[in-house]
Every structure is written in C-alpha cells, then in structure tokens.
Design a protein around this motif. Structure first.
Motif, mmCIF file in Angstrom:
data_model
loop_
_atom_site.group_PDB
_atom_site.id
_atom_site.type_symbol
_atom_site.label_atom_id
_atom_site.label_comp_id
_atom_site.label_asym_id
_atom_site.label_seq_id
_atom_site.Cartn_x
_atom_site.Cartn_y
_atom_site.Cartn_z
ATOM 1 N N THR A 107 0.849 -1.191 0.000
ATOM 2 C CA THR A 107 0.000 0.000 0.000
ATOM 3 C C THR A 107 0.881 1.235 0.000
ATOM 4 N N LEU A 108 0.709 2.055 -1.028
ATOM 5 C CA LEU A 108 1.477 3.294 -1.121
ATOM 6 C C LEU A 108 0.808 4.360 -0.272
ATOM 7 N N ALA A 109 1.627 5.136 0.457
ATOM 8 C CA ALA A 109 1.089 6.165 1.341
ATOM 9 C C ALA A 109 1.860 7.459 1.128
ATOM 10 N N GLY A 110 1.214 8.582 1.392
ATOM 11 C CA GLY A 110 1.887 9.858 1.277
ATOM 12 C C GLY A 110 2.226 10.208 -0.155
ATOM 13 N N ALA A 111 3.249 11.043 -0.310
ATOM 14 C CA ALA A 111 3.681 11.493 -1.633
ATOM 15 C C ALA A 111 4.962 10.771 -2.031
ATOM 16 N N SER A 112 4.898 10.000 -3.107
ATOM 17 C CA SER A 112 6.055 9.262 -3.614
ATOM 18 C C SER A 112 6.507 9.855 -4.933
ATOM 19 N N THR A 113 7.811 10.047 -5.099
ATOM 20 C CA THR A 113 8.354 10.590 -6.340
ATOM 21 C C THR A 113 9.580 9.790 -6.755
ATOM 22 N N ALA A 114 9.814 9.716 -8.083
ATOM 23 C CA ALA A 114 10.981 9.007 -8.596
ATOM 24 C C ALA A 114 11.207 9.399 -10.044
ATOM 25 N N GLY A 115 12.451 9.240 -10.495
ATOM 26 C CA GLY A 115 12.741 9.397 -11.909
ATOM 27 C C GLY A 115 12.220 8.230 -12.708
#
Length: 223
Positions: free
Chosen positions: A2-10
């Motif tokens: 489960t993804l939570a919050g703000a995720s960022t990636a190239g």
C-alpha cells in the motif's frame, strides 16, 4: 503493498507478492517509466498520479487513474482493466508496446491512439470500451495486431477509426462523429447494441456485415 503519502521518482520498478494499492491521499509522480507488478493493481485516487509512461503486469484486476496523459510502454497484462486518463492515451512512441487483457477493458481519455506501430499488440478477451471526451478522436490503427472479444466506442464529436485483425462484434452504445471500421472477419452487433454517427460518414468493411438484426438494435448515420 500500500502506497502512502507522496512518492516521487525518476523511474519506478515496483514488484509485490500481493496487491498494489494506494492509500487515502497517496500520490505517485514518476517522470520516467513506472513498471508495476502485483496480483492486482489499484492506483485510482483522483487527480493524484502522474507517470512518464506506465507498464503493468497482473493476473488480476488493474484500475488506474492518471492526472495527465497516459503512455503505455513495454508489455502490459491484466485480468481486467479500467484505465482513466486526464489526457490522451497512447502506446509508446519509442517503440512497440503490447497490452493484453484477459477479460474486459475500459479505457477513457481525451483521445485514444493505439496500435499505430507494426510491433504493437492490443488484445482484449472480453469487451473493449474506448471513450474519448471533449470531442477527441479514437484511433486503433492497422499497423499493430488488434483483437477484441467485443467493442464499444464513444466520443462526443471526434472521428473513430478502428482496424481489427479478427471478427468484430459491436456491443452496448457506441457513438462518434464519423466512423471507419475495418474488420478482418465478420462485423456483427450484439443484442441491444446501438451505433450512432452524428455528422460524418460511416465506412464499415468486413468479410460479412450483419447489423440491426435484433429488435432493440439501433444503427443511425447522420452524414
């Protein structure tokens, strides 16, 4: 997972032994390719996710909402698919892309352009529902390999151009401004199917054509 919050990636490669989903208020921003693999994939928070391109692998249901244009790349598979894009839906401009869905697939965006390269594959075992909002065009080109179990298309004012490499069965309520439909097999409609072409011409080509053969069927061409 489960993804939570703000995720960022190239770029992102996420493989889960179970389902992948987004928690409340989760956002994912990937400037390059996002490759997702799980037993099911649900990333459908509204106005939350943006990918440079996306690839997914799942034997289960895939439900994805993107807050920008959606570019499918690589080899994607799903048991069923619901894909909603705030922009155009395309398959990668960088090379061949493959999308295989075992059951039904629903794709909606401002426009749809798929199977426009020789190596592209678009295969939907159930019904393929293609929707373009705001007068956008729907194009499933002849260059790729395309097969649907059934087909429904809808655009409020755009041209529809679809080539299928097998027989074509129209289902549900389909609409467009103009229609160019080319089938390698027979063109038929399911019970209660309707096709409404508002302003342009309708060109339908197949090995045989059998339409409006049920009491509830509608075939209306305004051009």
């Amino acid at each position: 997972t489960t993804l939570a919050g703000a995720s960022t990636a190239g770029s992102l490669g996420l493989t889960s032994a179970g389902a992948i989903d987004d928690g409340a208020a989760a956002t994912v921003a990937v400037t390059g390719n996002a490759a997702l693999s799980g037993t099911a994939i649900t990333l459908d928070n509204a106005a939350a996710h943006n990918f440079g391109s996306v690839t997914f692998t799942s034997a289960g249901a895939v439900a994805m909402t993107e807050n920008s244009a959606t570019d499918l790349s690589g080899t994607s598979t799903a048991g069923s698919l619901t894909l909603a894009s705030a922009g155009a839906i395309t398959d990668t401009v960088a090379g061949a892309a493959s999308l295989t869905v075992t059951a039904a697939a629903s794709l909606s965006g401002t426009s749809i352009l798929l199977a426009d390269n020789a190596g592209d594959v678009l295969s939907v075992g159930g019904n393929a529902s293609l929707t373009a909002s705001g007068g956008g065009a729907i194009t499933v080109a002849s260059a790729g390999t395309v097969n649907f179990g059934g087909l429904t298309f809808s655009t409020t004012g755009g041209a529809v151009s679809i080539t299928e490499d097998s027989g074509t069965q129209l289902t549900g309520a389909s609409a467009g401004d103009s229609l160019g439909l080319v089938s390698a097999g027979a063109v038929t409609d399911g019970a209660g199917a309707s096709v409404t072409i508002d302003n342009g011409n309708a060109s339908i080509t197949g090995t045989s054509i059998l339409l409006a053969d049920n009491a509830g069927d509608v075939l209306s061409v305004g051009g």
